[in-house]
Scaffold this motif. Sequence first.
Motif, mmCIF file in Angstrom:
data_model
loop_
_atom_site.group_PDB
_atom_site.id
_atom_site.type_symbol
_atom_site.label_atom_id
_atom_site.label_comp_id
_atom_site.label_asym_id
_atom_site.label_seq_id
_atom_site.Cartn_x
_atom_site.Cartn_y
_atom_site.Cartn_z
ATOM 1 N N TYR A 105 -25.506 -42.176 -3.568
ATOM 2 C CA TYR A 105 -26.661 -41.537 -4.223
ATOM 3 C C TYR A 105 -26.904 -40.165 -3.580
ATOM 4 C CZ TYR A 105 -30.756 -41.747 -7.244
ATOM 5 O OH TYR A 105 -31.652 -41.517 -8.248
ATOM 6 N N SER A 106 -27.598 -39.301 -4.330
ATOM 7 C CA SER A 106 -27.791 -37.909 -3.894
ATOM 8 C C SER A 106 -29.093 -37.695 -3.148
ATOM 9 C CB SER A 106 -27.748 -36.982 -5.113
ATOM 10 O OG SER A 106 -28.733 -37.367 -6.060
ATOM 11 N N THR A 107 -29.769 -38.789 -2.751
ATOM 12 C CA THR A 107 -31.037 -38.684 -2.004
ATOM 13 C C THR A 107 -30.909 -39.477 -0.714
ATOM 14 O OG1 THR A 107 -32.298 -38.513 -4.037
ATOM 15 C CG2 THR A 107 -33.526 -39.078 -2.054
ATOM 16 N N GLU A 108 -31.369 -38.897 0.412
ATOM 17 C CA GLU A 108 -31.343 -39.597 1.691
ATOM 18 C C GLU A 108 -32.303 -40.780 1.690
ATOM 19 O OE1 GLU A 108 -30.043 -36.087 4.854
ATOM 20 O OE2 GLU A 108 -32.081 -36.905 4.897
ATOM 21 N N ASN A 109 -31.982 -41.793 2.518
ATOM 22 C CA ASN A 109 -32.843 -42.972 2.707
ATOM 23 C C ASN A 109 -33.174 -43.634 1.378
ATOM 24 O OD1 ASN A 109 -33.088 -42.650 5.594
ATOM 25 N ND2 ASN A 109 -34.394 -40.887 5.147
ATOM 26 N N TYR A 110 -32.187 -43.666 0.465
ATOM 27 C CA TYR A 110 -32.430 -44.198 -0.871
ATOM 28 C C TYR A 110 -32.447 -45.719 -0.876
ATOM 29 C CZ TYR A 110 -31.801 -45.092 -5.856
ATOM 30 O OH TYR A 110 -31.952 -45.532 -7.129
ATOM 31 N N PHE A 111 -31.616 -46.335 -0.056
ATOM 32 C CA PHE A 111 -31.454 -47.785 -0.122
ATOM 33 C C PHE A 111 -32.437 -48.475 0.808
ATOM 34 C CE2 PHE A 111 -27.290 -45.906 -1.040
ATOM 35 C CZ PHE A 111 -27.049 -46.425 -2.306
ATOM 36 N N ASP A 112 -33.330 -49.318 0.256
ATOM 37 C CA ASP A 112 -34.224 -50.120 1.072
ATOM 38 C C ASP A 112 -33.910 -51.594 0.835
ATOM 39 O OD1 ASP A 112 -37.046 -49.424 -1.118
ATOM 40 O OD2 ASP A 112 -35.404 -50.849 -1.345
ATOM 41 N N LYS A 113 -34.737 -52.483 1.398
ATOM 42 C CA LYS A 113 -34.425 -53.918 1.363
ATOM 43 C C LYS A 113 -34.326 -54.453 -0.063
ATOM 44 C CE LYS A 113 -36.299 -55.074 5.910
ATOM 45 N NZ LYS A 113 -37.272 -55.880 6.663
ATOM 46 N N ALA A 114 -35.247 -54.022 -0.944
ATOM 47 C CA ALA A 114 -35.256 -54.550 -2.314
ATOM 48 C C ALA A 114 -33.976 -54.165 -3.045
ATOM 49 C CB ALA A 114 -36.482 -54.037 -3.067
ATOM 50 N N GLU A 115 -33.587 -52.844 -2.953
ATOM 51 C CA GLU A 115 -32.381 -52.397 -3.642
ATOM 52 C C GLU A 115 -31.143 -53.067 -3.054
ATOM 53 O OE1 GLU A 115 -35.547 -50.202 -4.530
ATOM 54 O OE2 GLU A 115 -34.649 -49.713 -2.631
ATOM 55 N N ILE A 116 -31.118 -53.200 -1.731
ATOM 56 C CA ILE A 116 -29.952 -53.812 -1.092
ATOM 57 C C ILE A 116 -29.793 -55.262 -1.555
ATOM 58 C CG2 ILE A 116 -29.019 -54.565 1.125
ATOM 59 C CD1 ILE A 116 -30.294 -52.071 2.360
ATOM 60 N N ALA A 117 -30.918 -55.970 -1.676
ATOM 61 C CA ALA A 117 -30.862 -57.365 -2.131
ATOM 62 C C ALA A 117 -30.256 -57.454 -3.527
ATOM 63 C CB ALA A 117 -32.261 -57.973 -2.110
ATOM 64 N N LEU A 118 -30.666 -56.539 -4.421
ATOM 65 C CA LEU A 118 -30.143 -56.562 -5.792
ATOM 66 C C LEU A 118 -28.665 -56.178 -5.820
ATOM 67 C CD1 LEU A 118 -33.179 -55.000 -7.670
ATOM 68 C CD2 LEU A 118 -32.419 -57.366 -7.774
ATOM 69 N N LEU A 119 -28.279 -55.162 -5.025
ATOM 70 C CA LEU A 119 -26.879 -54.753 -4.997
ATOM 71 C C LEU A 119 -26.003 -55.866 -4.418
ATOM 72 C CD1 LEU A 119 -27.234 -51.043 -3.853
ATOM 73 C CD2 LEU A 119 -26.645 -51.890 -6.132
ATOM 74 N N MET A 120 -26.537 -56.596 -3.429
ATOM 75 C CA MET A 120 -25.779 -57.729 -2.893
ATOM 76 C C MET A 120 -25.570 -58.791 -3.973
ATOM 77 S SD MET A 120 -27.387 -58.108 0.947
ATOM 78 C CE MET A 120 -26.384 -59.569 1.281
#
Length: 727
Positions: free
Chosen positions: A177-192
Amino acid sequence: MDTTIVPFLSELGKPTQYIAIRADITARKKADEDLQKVNRFYAFISRINQSIVHIKDKQELLDTACNIAIEVGKFKMAWISFLDETNKLNIVSFAGDENATKELAKYSSLDYTSPMLRDTPAGRALRTGEYAISNEAQSDPAMLPRNEEQVQHGLKANIALPIKKFGKTIGVFRFVYSTENYFDKAEIALLMEAAGDISFALEVMKKDKLRAEAEEKLVQSEEHQRALIENVTDAIILINENSETVYQSPSAKRITGFSLEDVKGRPFFEFVHPDDLKSCIDFFQQVFREPGVPKQNQYRILHKQGHYIWIEGTIINLFHNDSIKAFVVNYRDITERKQSEQSIISLNEELTIANQQQSSILNALPANITLLDRAGTIIAVNESWKKFGDENNLQGSQYCVGDNYIAVCQKATGAEKYEADLMAAGTQQVLNGTLPEFAMEYPCHSPTTKRWFRVEVRPLLEKKQSGVVIMHINITERKMAEIAIQELNENLELRVTERTTELTEANKALEAFSYSVSHDLRAPVRAVTSFTKIIQKEYGAGFDADCNELFEHIETSSKRMNAIIDDLLNLAKYEKEKLRLAPLDMSKLVKNIWDNISFSTSHKAILQLADLPLANADESMIEQVLVNLISNAVKYSSKKEKPMVIVGYEKADVTITFFVKDNGAGFDMKNYNRLFGAFQRLHGTSEFEGTGVGLHLVKRIVERHGGAVWAESKIDEGATFYFTLPV
């Protein structure tokens, strides 16, 4: 920030001051962005799951997953790589920024343990089998080999998720992604979830008999996603093509009071306030015309208790998404904020009253107060100022209102000119903003009364060049008390000087006495020792055992008396000598002392010596300190089977704490207050010899260096003596 600016009006109706009221809406903006991300990720996962169900070809599934990540998830890049039998990582599918993806070719077919890949998110995910993230990729040391490319293509945050087959990691699914600190716990859970679903689908493709399990896993994934949505603080509702509510999250009931059963199947607009109904319908029609574009609005809806509340929501048209086919509405209760906005409107009506109250407050204060505008002109004064003016014949019926305060100060003459010039300069600096505030104390040069004042100049509005408030506070009582204290201190200093002289003379007399006593005692002690030896030599053959024991006591007592005299002389010596401070090699000093003790005394103790730092100290005095402490450690541990002496240190910013530790007899801490006293002993001479002066001498020497000395011990578990010296 939301900002509202309100004027303060003068009696003539002209604005004299302004007040800015700001409301922080950062949390609201952040919540909107988070909701959009959640909606986007929800749609992304749903599309991935649909593809897994309908696509049977492996390559088609991988290509579709990458394209969905770009089109729906709005990632800048996405690609899938698999390991071959030689541990080389090969890119099998990618999508996104064309210029950036061209760079991927040189990273294909590389060993994932090589320096180019080992510490990147992909390398870490392959090694650990867990997701790996770089939320600040352009400054991440692990991404250093690719730093130039990261900056060139705007790649700021990336994540790698392991793809597994039957428990073994076979590749990674990467998102950028083109923004720093984009991935947090909620997004990581969905991507997993997404990576896990793809992993599971690959297993299913290899074994068709696992199809039923795959479908069950997809159902669980949907339930997990629903749980994430239903547990957010804001309310989420789904509205179908007939404007009927078909779903709402549990948080919606907390906001409106209506449960899902209360609203399901009923038109959403039935709950909208009549005054907001038309604009709300128009807004939904606009959202319907722009699928996939989130839009924000505010309106009132009915609460179950019968009143209306204000809500602010983001709405997105997802009718094109086969798994949703609804308006997705996310909203929060902003009733309190709306009430605050209404309060601001009412504030204008109260400003006139506030101005009147301001005048009353100023008049109630005992200080002489004046207000200046930005040019330094006096715009208002309080009653105390007017009273002071009457007492000191200020010119003008308005008590200088309308005059320039700085100019008035600059016109001062005579005894008060010096303070007036300082006042003018300080006030000008506060008005210019070059000085946050100004204060000074000055005598009032009144011909009739001796008074002192403290003047304080402060901005009317903090950090704003909006004029100043000047307060002249009567401090006569305090000032007179300070003068009296100063006179008392001067007398006290004289008395201290006289007393110091007396103590110096007394110390000199005491030193002379100590030397005289110590030297005069040596002669009789030597005589006793000599006569005893003569008697033993001449008549010892005829002595019985009791007589020999008496002579041994006489000899021991003589030696003890000599030791006491030596300690007295050392004590007087170190009290008198001037400190000669210099960098001192403490490790070398301890080694020399240990060698001397070992040469002159038979013992079996073992020395454990740390690499001690340099200390700024008098070498001869600190040598005496260490000799006393180390000798004591050897003496009191002599009865142990394996005696040990440890010399170490602890370093702080400006001091060093040295310590000497042994595993010997120790002492009872309840007798600690006697430990460093002169001629104080905690063990009998029958147990351990000594005079009781050594530790007192240690204390005196360390304190002369500006340090401190203390000890810790337990009976039969040894003792540790500490002392501090400057760095």
